[in-house]
Design an enzyme around this catalytic site. Structure first.
Site, PDB file in Angstrom:
ATOM      1  N   SER A  13      31.870  38.092  45.146  1.00 13.09           N
ATOM      2  CA  SER A  13      31.185  38.557  43.937  1.00 13.09           C
ATOM      3  C   SER A  13      32.195  39.166  42.982  1.00 13.09           C
ATOM      4  CB  SER A  13      30.098  39.586  44.274  1.00 13.09           C
ATOM      5  OG  SER A  13      30.672  40.794  44.747  1.00 13.09           O
ATOM      6  N   GLY A  14      31.798  39.247  41.731  1.00 12.96           N
ATOM      7  CA  GLY A  14      32.597  39.923  40.716  1.00 12.96           C
ATOM      8  C   GLY A  14      31.766  41.017  40.093  1.00 12.96           C
ATOM      9  N   ARG A  15      32.439  41.991  39.514  1.00  6.88           N
ATOM     10  CA  ARG A  15      31.710  43.042  38.806  1.00  6.88           C
ATOM     11  C   ARG A  15      32.582  43.581  37.699  1.00  6.88           C
ATOM     12  NH1 ARG A  15      31.989  46.060  43.832  1.00  6.88           N
ATOM     13  NH2 ARG A  15      34.185  46.148  44.428  1.00  6.88           N
ATOM     14  N   ASP A 238      43.837  43.032  43.954  1.00  3.12           N
ATOM     15  CA  ASP A 238      42.843  44.083  44.177  1.00  3.12           C
ATOM     16  C   ASP A 238      43.291  45.083  45.240  1.00  3.12           C
ATOM     17  OD1 ASP A 238      42.491  42.342  46.328  1.00  3.12           O
ATOM     18  OD2 ASP A 238      40.417  41.830  45.823  1.00  3.12           O
ATOM     19  N   THR A 239      44.083  44.630  46.215  1.00  4.87           N
ATOM     20  CA  THR A 239      44.564  45.579  47.223  1.00  4.87           C
ATOM     21  C   THR A 239      45.546  46.580  46.624  1.00  4.87           C
ATOM     22  OG1 THR A 239      44.308  43.850  48.893  1.00  4.87           O
ATOM     23  CG2 THR A 239      45.557  45.795  49.531  1.00  4.87           C
TER      24      THR A 239
END
Length: 486
Positions: A13-15, A238-239
């Protein structure tokens, strides 16, 4: 108070999150969430990057509505290694290939015939993973698409290009390609030359905090935002953003390990220099780059992907009830190697876990609750092993383990990890990647201090929960011995 939009794209998913940052305040709210559904086409598994971009635009529109039509900056982070290829006109040549696609099967052996595995690790510090960008490029070497390509953009850089018209390669994400030297923080020119990889495909390197352009007029029109809106380079892996948001307090003497949990578990240490020893390579630890010249010394573990795939196969039962039932299953009845590449591909996950237990002579889980307990015990065991080996290989002892990301909500996993590691676990924040994204933007615009101050702000403002270890670790050592004896 200023408002920053964090585009945070995960594998499922993305947000778009809105962070409000002031001198001693940090608030985060979700503006828009959208699915990330890979598509299987005749050529293989692909990302629907156009759908993701549409979700980003919808999210920026919602973020603007949340902030009165004005954003002070936008930052983008996503998963690593995958990329889009552009032609001479800057047009995308095809949907990016998914890292779980099978095109890289057997490619590593071809690479090692030219650059032996030990030499490759000494030059790039990256653990072996079949989907590293280097292997993807070698696999695509004779393809018509790569032959036409004039530019390669990693996924966050591709989205930033569509938003701004400007191209760059963000360093923390570039370090996952296996084409960066973690000592020089520049390209590994020798490795690329020996494998015939053209580094001119990549635009210039950017670092977290660098400007990445401003939203184009057509983007402002479509999102309803009032310009100019700068796009700021963040830790676009993202990490890297999540590790930047670990609420550690090293000023108090705390020595910490971290586990970034979600689809993957990334377990390791934040170091000042890479560990490039042969022992480190044999243990399959990676040296990825982080904020402010740091090294993310970690091991990739399959993570909650194992449970996500099982839940999908079971028809999406109530997860809370499933976890409550799993808590009542006897501990460590059966465990699997949560780092095994055999679990990388989607499909038939409950059956594959049962097969692994059967082959190792352990009881076979027969219910969803038993399979779930097997997964969580196995993840905690993998966390224990990674944290212990990282300390030994880096000569860097720790006193506490921070669990950030979505898995910090999973109380059973956090409790089991504390028990397995024999160390306190501090869980939270769950939205670590988005918070790290926001704080790097705020720092670039003068509203946050150095990395230590960012972490103090997180510790003051975010809900955290501490889990103390229970009992000794003998049962966990015995479970590890069962796996090692296979």
């Amino acid at each position: 108070m200023k408002s920053y939009a964090a585009v945070d794209l995960g594998a499922s998913s993305g947000r778009v999150m809105v962070g409000r940052v002031g001198p001693d305040s940090l608030e985060l709210a979700e503006a828009h969430r959208f699915p990330n559904r890979p598509v299987r086409v005749p050529e293989g598994l692909r990302w629907d990057v156009l759908g993701l971009y549409a979700g980003v635009l919808d999210g920026l529109r919602a973020a603007g509505a949340h902030s009165g039509g004005r954003l002070d900056s936008v930052g983008i982070d996503s998963w690593a290694v995958d990329h889009g290829l552009l032609d001479a006109d800057g047009a995308l040549l095809g949907n990016p290939v998914h890292y779980r696609d099978t095109r890289t099967e057997g490619v590593a052996e071809k690479v090692w015939a030219t650059v032996p595995a030990a030499e490759l690790y000494a030059a790039t510090g990256l653990q072996y993973a079949p989907f590293n960008t280097l292997y993807q490029l070698v696999a695509a070497g004779s393809s018509a698409q790569l032959a036409q390509a004039e530019r390669l953009l990693l996924v966050p850089d591709l989205l930033a290009y569509w938003l701004t018209g400007e191209q760059g390669t963000e360093l923390t994400n570039a370090s996952t390609t296996q084409l960066i030297d973690p000592r020089t923080r520049d390209w590994s020119y020798d490795v690329a030359a020996r494998l015939g990889i053209d580094l001119e495909l990549f635009p210039p390197l950017r670092r977290p905090g660098d400007p990445a352009g401003v939203l184009l007029p057509r983007v402002l029109e479509e999102t309803g935002l009032t310009g100019p809106v700068p796009v700021t380079t963040v830790g676009s892996h993202d990490t890297a953003s999540a590790v930047a948001a670990v609420p550690a307090t090293p000023a108090t003497g705390e020595r910490f390990a971290y586990i970034c949990t979600g689809t993957w578990s990334l377990a390791g240490l934040e170091l000042d220099a890479p560990v490039l020893t042969e022992a480190s390579r044999a243990a399959n630890f990676t040296n990825e780059l982080g904020l402010d010249g740091t090294v993310r010394y970690l091991r990739n573990i399959m993570g909650l992907w194992l449970l996500q795939e099982c839940v999908r196969e079971w028809g999406d039962p109530d997860l809370g009830e499933l976890l409550r039932e799993a808590e009542g299953v006897p501990a460590l009845r059966c465990v699997v190697d949560a780092g095994d590449a055999a679990f990388l591909a989607p499909g038939r996950m409950p059956e594959r876990i049962a097969e692994a237990c059967r082959e190792s002579g352990q009881p076979v889980p027969g219910t969803p609750a038993e399979t779930t307990r097997c997964i969580l015990d196995s993840l905690a065991l993998a966390h224990r092993r990674a944290v212990a080996e990282a300390q030994e290989l880096a000569d860097h002892p720790v006193d506490v383990v921070h669990i950030v990301g979505g898995g910090s909500h999973n109380e059973l996993l956090c409790r089991l990890t504390a028990d397995a590691c024999g160390l306190p676990v501090v869980a939270g924040p769950a939205e670590a990647a988005a918070l790290g994204n926001v704080l790097v933007q705020a720092r670039a615009h003068g509203l946050a201090g150095d990395r230590a101050e960012m972490r103090r702000l997180l510790a003051r403002t975010q809900p955290l929960r501490r889990y103390e270890p229970r009992g000794d670790t003998a049962a966990w050592r015995a479970a590890q011995a069962r796996l090692t004896a296979r």
